[in-house]
Design a protein around this motif. Structure first.
Motif, PDB file in Angstrom:
ATOM      1  N   ALA A 229       0.825  -1.212   0.000  1.00 15.25           N
ATOM      2  CA  ALA A 229       0.000   0.000   0.000  1.00 15.25           C
ATOM      3  C   ALA A 229       0.858   1.260   0.000  1.00 15.25           C
ATOM      4  O   ALA A 229       0.482   2.285  -0.572  1.00 15.25           O
ATOM      5  CB  ALA A 229      -0.927  -0.005   1.210  1.00 15.25           C
TER       6      ALA A 229
ATOM      7  N   ASP B 283       2.538  -3.419   5.878  1.00 13.42           N
ATOM      8  CA  ASP B 283       1.456  -2.452   5.681  1.00 13.42           C
ATOM      9  C   ASP B 283       0.413  -2.622   6.768  1.00 13.42           C
ATOM     10  O   ASP B 283       0.135  -3.745   7.210  1.00 13.42           O
ATOM     11  CB  ASP B 283       0.744  -2.671   4.337  1.00 13.42           C
TER      12      ASP B 283
ATOM     13  N   THR C 235      -3.628  -1.146   7.250  1.00 11.85           N
ATOM     14  CA  THR C 235      -4.684  -0.408   6.554  1.00 11.85           C
ATOM     15  C   THR C 235      -5.994  -0.555   7.304  1.00 11.85           C
ATOM     16  O   THR C 235      -6.357  -1.651   7.747  1.00 11.85           O
ATOM     17  CB  THR C 235      -4.858  -0.925   5.117  1.00 11.85           C
TER      18      THR C 235
ATOM     19  N   VAL D  22     -11.247   2.565   2.034  1.00 11.39           N
ATOM     20  CA  VAL D  22     -10.006   2.657   2.808  1.00 11.39           C
ATOM     21  C   VAL D  22      -9.978   4.025   3.486  1.00 11.39           C
ATOM     22  O   VAL D  22     -10.157   5.054   2.844  1.00 11.39           O
ATOM     23  CB  VAL D  22      -8.772   2.472   1.909  1.00 11.39           C
TER      24      VAL D  22
ATOM     25  N   THR E  16      -3.847   4.363   5.619  1.00 10.74           N
ATOM     26  CA  THR E  16      -2.854   3.315   5.369  1.00 10.74           C
ATOM     27  C   THR E  16      -1.456   3.856   5.620  1.00 10.74           C
ATOM     28  O   THR E  16      -1.196   5.049   5.447  1.00 10.74           O
ATOM     29  CB  THR E  16      -2.966   2.768   3.928  1.00 10.74           C
TER      30      THR E  16
ATOM     31  N   ASP F  48      -9.879   3.297  -2.593  1.00 11.40           N
ATOM     32  CA  ASP F  48      -8.585   3.294  -1.910  1.00 11.40           C
ATOM     33  C   ASP F  48      -8.118   4.724  -1.677  1.00 11.40           C
ATOM     34  O   ASP F  48      -8.834   5.681  -1.989  1.00 11.40           O
ATOM     35  CB  ASP F  48      -7.561   2.500  -2.717  1.00 11.40           C
TER      36      ASP F  48
ATOM     37  N   PRO G  47      -1.247   6.681  -0.780  1.00 12.09           N
ATOM     38  CA  PRO G  47      -0.457   6.214   0.359  1.00 12.09           C
ATOM     39  C   PRO G  47       0.511   7.240   0.916  1.00 12.09           C
ATOM     40  O   PRO G  47       0.934   7.144   2.063  1.00 12.09           O
ATOM     41  CB  PRO G  47       0.294   5.006  -0.212  1.00 12.09           C
TER      42      PRO G  47
ATOM     43  N   ASN H 128      -3.655   9.699   2.324  1.00  8.57           N
ATOM     44  CA  ASN H 128      -4.982   9.188   2.705  1.00  8.57           C
ATOM     45  C   ASN H 128      -6.126   9.930   2.017  1.00  8.57           C
ATOM     46  O   ASN H 128      -7.289   9.795   2.423  1.00  8.57           O
ATOM     47  CB  ASN H 128      -5.187   9.201   4.229  1.00  8.57           C
TER      48      ASN H 128
END
Length: 559
Positions: free
Chosen positions: A120, A176, A178, A189, A192, A363, A366, A385
């Protein structure tokens, strides 16, 4: 419609899976195993070995073997075998080709498309390099999927409702954490984070040092000076680490070695307790990152409904102890942590293959993405994020009167200082309207797609002059990839600095600058070797001029 497979391209092992009617299934390799070692080796007669056979050959030919290449993706690293240089993309493409071939044999059909997973926290260059590796072996990479998201997708069809999910993904080379929010079959998400240099390989390295120290007390042979012996010990250490997940102790042995007609049998017993003490500092680091992600997601330590663990290193008993102690939750036991990421990739592949959207996934970016401004300052434009796909723009201005060229330095990271972030490259916007300092308006925009790949553009709001680039597969590189474009970009950078500092620099440097600026205009007539020389000379000159710029800024009080 052609089948799409899911691939977990791992640091130590890789796996492939496919959607089989109503569930994902692992594709066994040619040896009937679900995992294929991510190892490539070249025999002395030129044969290329991939997987188990390559790992076996590494004992005798470690200098002809490449492993752990995942940690080098998106960098300028190279591996030289028989005077031939292989990039991380080259090596990864051979691993992917092996997985592709095994899938074709198992499924009885040609495989041309794949969903490939990545950590991620992987940067844009590493993601682009992964796509390039897939293309090099004949695969269209239809989606780059973050590994923790894939792990959550694998578990998606098992439970409905609203849940807050934490994925703890500790693999062979990367980590990772998450947090996702599930609402029926929609997964979002929330946060992460991770570390691309933390995983089972680091535990192996610590354990190897412990064993070598123990063996040094049993023999005068310098084991580190013998690559074949060292590789045997390394393999034995890895097996012992795996055994310690289910046993209280394990042995590392190296039988019948010696010189002068005498042989010794080296053996060292490792207890689970001793191993736990050894790796505890690194595991505490993973817990710290995990708790940070939980806080950023707004879940709270007591607000997690489900914990999914993935990656072979997550089997270490101390991992479970720390997670239980920190979060008060047991992991979901129903999924094999070695296979869960590949299976999740197959879930995504199956949805794309069938043209349906039974599970929706959103998602996040990152890492923060932005540009450099004066004084070593990093200005984020897309923050970490941020849900993706994402677009964000910001307006900047010029720093000197009548400035007609600006250099855009693109970076990723979380520090306010440019020097502490990762450079993704530079590009130049020329043709700006001449105006007093601070009057021109330069709008810089970032676009991040669902694969986490980035496009950057800049344009002069007044004149409409525009330039855009995509992040390429090697670090520190932006642009079209041609030598002429590279030289033009550096030439414009040198010209900009030269114009600003004409009164500050000495006569010799001014003459050198003019020479290379004139030379750059004739680059189309230069041969390839000469082009490289010009690029190197201009780059060095730009760096030298930059140092003058720093001095000038201090003098003027702008730094």
């Amino acid at each position: 419609m052609k089948r799409i497979i899911g691939i977990d391209l791992g640091t130590t092992n890789s796996a492939a899976a496919f959607w089989d009617g109503d569930e994902p299934r692992i594709i066994p390799n040619d040896r009937g195993k679900s995992l294929t070692p991510s190892v490539v080796s070249w025999t002395p007669d030129g044969e290329v070995l991939v997987g188990e056979s390559a790992k076996n050959q590494s004992v005798l030919h470690i200098d002809r073997t490449v492993s752990q290449v995942k940690r080098s993706m998106g960098t300028g690293a190279s591996f030289v075998i028989d005077d031939h240089s292989y990039s991380p993309v080259d090596v990864s493409s051979l691993i992917l080709a092996k997985l592709k071939l095994d899938a074709e044999k198992f499924l009885g059909e040609s495989i041309e498309r794949a969903v490939i997973t990545v950590p991620a926290h992987y940067g844009e260059s590493a993601r682009a390099a992964t796509i390039k590796a897939g293309q090099a072996c004949g695969l269209e990479v239809v989606r780059i999927l973050n590994e923790p998201t894939a792990a959550a997708l694998c578990e998606a069809g098992r439970t409905e409702g609203r849940r807050r999910i934490l994925v703890y993904d500790l693999g062979g080379g990367t980590f990772d954490a998450t947090c996702l929010h599930q609402d029926g079959r929609a997964y979002t998400v929330k946060s992460t984070a991770g570390d691309r240099e933390l995983g089972g390989l680091d535990f192996d390295a610590m354990l190897l040092e412990e064993v070598l120290e123990a063996f040094a007390k049993q023999t005068d042979i310098e084991l580190r000076a013998h690559p074949a012996l060292l590789q045997q010990i390394r393999d034995s250490v890895e097996r012992a680490k795996v055994e310690l997940s289910s046993r209280l102790s394990a042995d590392v042995s190296l039988p019948f070695i010696g010189t002068g007609g005498s042989a010794v049998h080296l053996s060292h017993t490792i207890s689970r307790e001793a191993f736990s003490q050894l790796v505890a500092p690194l595991l505490r680091k993973t817990i710290k990152i995990t708790l940070q992600v939980v806080r950023e997601a707004g879940f709270g330590v007591q607000g997690i409904d489900a914990l999914i663990v993935s990656g072979g290193s997550s089997r270490i008993p101390l991992v479970h102890t720390y997670l239980q102690r920190s979060l008060g939750l047991d992991e979901v036991h129903m999924i094999n942590p070695d296979e869960v990421v590949a299976l999740g990739a197959a879930v995504q592949a199956g949805m794309i293959e069938r043209g349906i959207d039974t599970v929706r996934v959103t998602d996040v970016a990152p890492q923060s993405l932005g540009v450099e401004t004066f004084g070593d300052c990093f200005v984020p434009i897309v923050r970490r994020n941020t849900p993706i796909p994402a677009r964000s723009r910001r307006v900047f201005t010029t720093v000197s009167d009548n400035q007609t060229v600006v250099e855009i330095h693109v970076l990723q990271g979380e520090s306010e200082l440019v020097s502490e972030n990762t450079s993704l490259g530079r590009f130049v916007l020329s043709g700006i309207r001449k105006a007093a300092q601070g009057q021109a308006r330069i709008e810089v925009g970032f676009s991040v797609n669902e694969d986490g790949l980035v496009e950057v553009d800049a344009h002069d709001v007044d004149t409409g002059v525009r330039h855009s680039v995509s992040i390429e597969a090697s670090e520190q590189s932006l642009g079209s990839g041609s030598h002429e474009s590279e030289i033009e970009g550096i030439r414009a950078r040198v010209q900009m600095l030269f114009d600003r500092l004409r009164s500050e620099i000495d006569e010799d440097l001014a003459e050198e600058t003019s020479h290379f600026l004139n030379l750059a205009w004739t680059v189309g007539d230069a041969d390839t070797e000469r082009r490289y020389e010009i690029v190197a000379a201009l780059g060095a000159l730009a760096d030298e001029l930059s140092s003058y710029a720093d001095v000038a800024e201090v003098r003027s009080g702008t730094a």
